[in-house]
Design an enzyme around this catalytic site. Sequence first.
Site, mmCIF file in Angstrom:
data_model
loop_
_atom_site.group_PDB
_atom_site.id
_atom_site.type_symbol
_atom_site.label_atom_id
_atom_site.label_comp_id
_atom_site.label_asym_id
_atom_site.label_seq_id
_atom_site.Cartn_x
_atom_site.Cartn_y
_atom_site.Cartn_z
ATOM 1 N N GLU A 110 0.465 -1.365 -0.247
ATOM 2 C CA GLU A 110 -0.152 0.061 0.170
ATOM 3 C C GLU A 110 0.462 1.230 0.410
ATOM 4 O O GLU A 110 0.683 2.282 -0.676
ATOM 5 C CB GLU A 110 -0.858 -0.212 1.498
ATOM 6 N N HIS A 152 -10.274 0.699 0.079
ATOM 7 C CA HIS A 152 -10.300 0.066 1.304
ATOM 8 C C HIS A 152 -12.014 -1.096 1.004
ATOM 9 O O HIS A 152 -12.468 -1.798 1.851
ATOM 10 C CB HIS A 152 -10.211 0.200 2.500
#
Length: 286
Positions: free
Chosen positions: A144, A177
């Site tokens: 990420e 997410h």
Amino acid sequence: MTEIESSGWTCLSSVFACIFLTFGYVASLYVWGTKLNRDHPSVIKRRFFSVTCIMLVAPFYTNYFLSDETLSKGDLLAQLGIRASGLVAASILPLILTAVLFLGPLTMQFLSGTWKLYAEPLYWISSWQDLIWVRNHFMAPLSEEWVFRACMMPMLLQCLKPMTAVFMGPVLFGIAHFHHLFERINTGYNFQTALMISLFQFAYTSLFGAYSAYLFVRTGHVVAPLLAHIFCNHMGFPNFGEVNQYPPTQRILIIFSFLLGFSIWCMYISSMTNPDIYDNRLHWET
């Protein structure tokens, strides 16, 4: 094409490139089409492979969208936050700053005896043998931060002011997410509950993303947000409800630690991320 039109096109293409990279990252998690739970070992291993491929491709993708003017200020590695100058400071100071923010939870861990567990070698050995732990504490932060900070932020910074990029990029990080919404529904959550949890996750991942992007832009090092991300994933979101489980005296100490940690963090976030400390002349003008 005029200079203004060229600048506008560069900015528009950079933003859309970031959006496409976001969807590419999320899509890589589902390319296998399995119905197994996300915590199943085979799913975790396949996703490790998928995000690794994205991580390998992402720098070349970023380089394609970086203008000659941007690259003239620093080569690709420097744009990605990989450089030797200021590395030691970037590996230590932002992590200390982040730990200060978590002074309350750290105090709770100390009082509960959790700190003793960290001194046990078997704890770390067993943790690295646990794929879920490795995903949460290593692979997720690494992939990420590499994709959403190292590879995405340079594209935004070439056309946006630093603080604008700091708050715009994390929105994509938070949206990324949202795929957990469908995973929660598949594991038995009703839609309303799954949506509320996902909205909460979107809120705090976006806030953390802004903090992480701030560390990247201020220090010019990807290691700064990476270590902060690993630490935050380890600590988890503070469980304020647990405070009531401690005796009154300890409860006062914990509440004081929460307030003290947040106050010190606010006071020193600017000075401890001063670009001069990290010899950063690329992403932040001093």
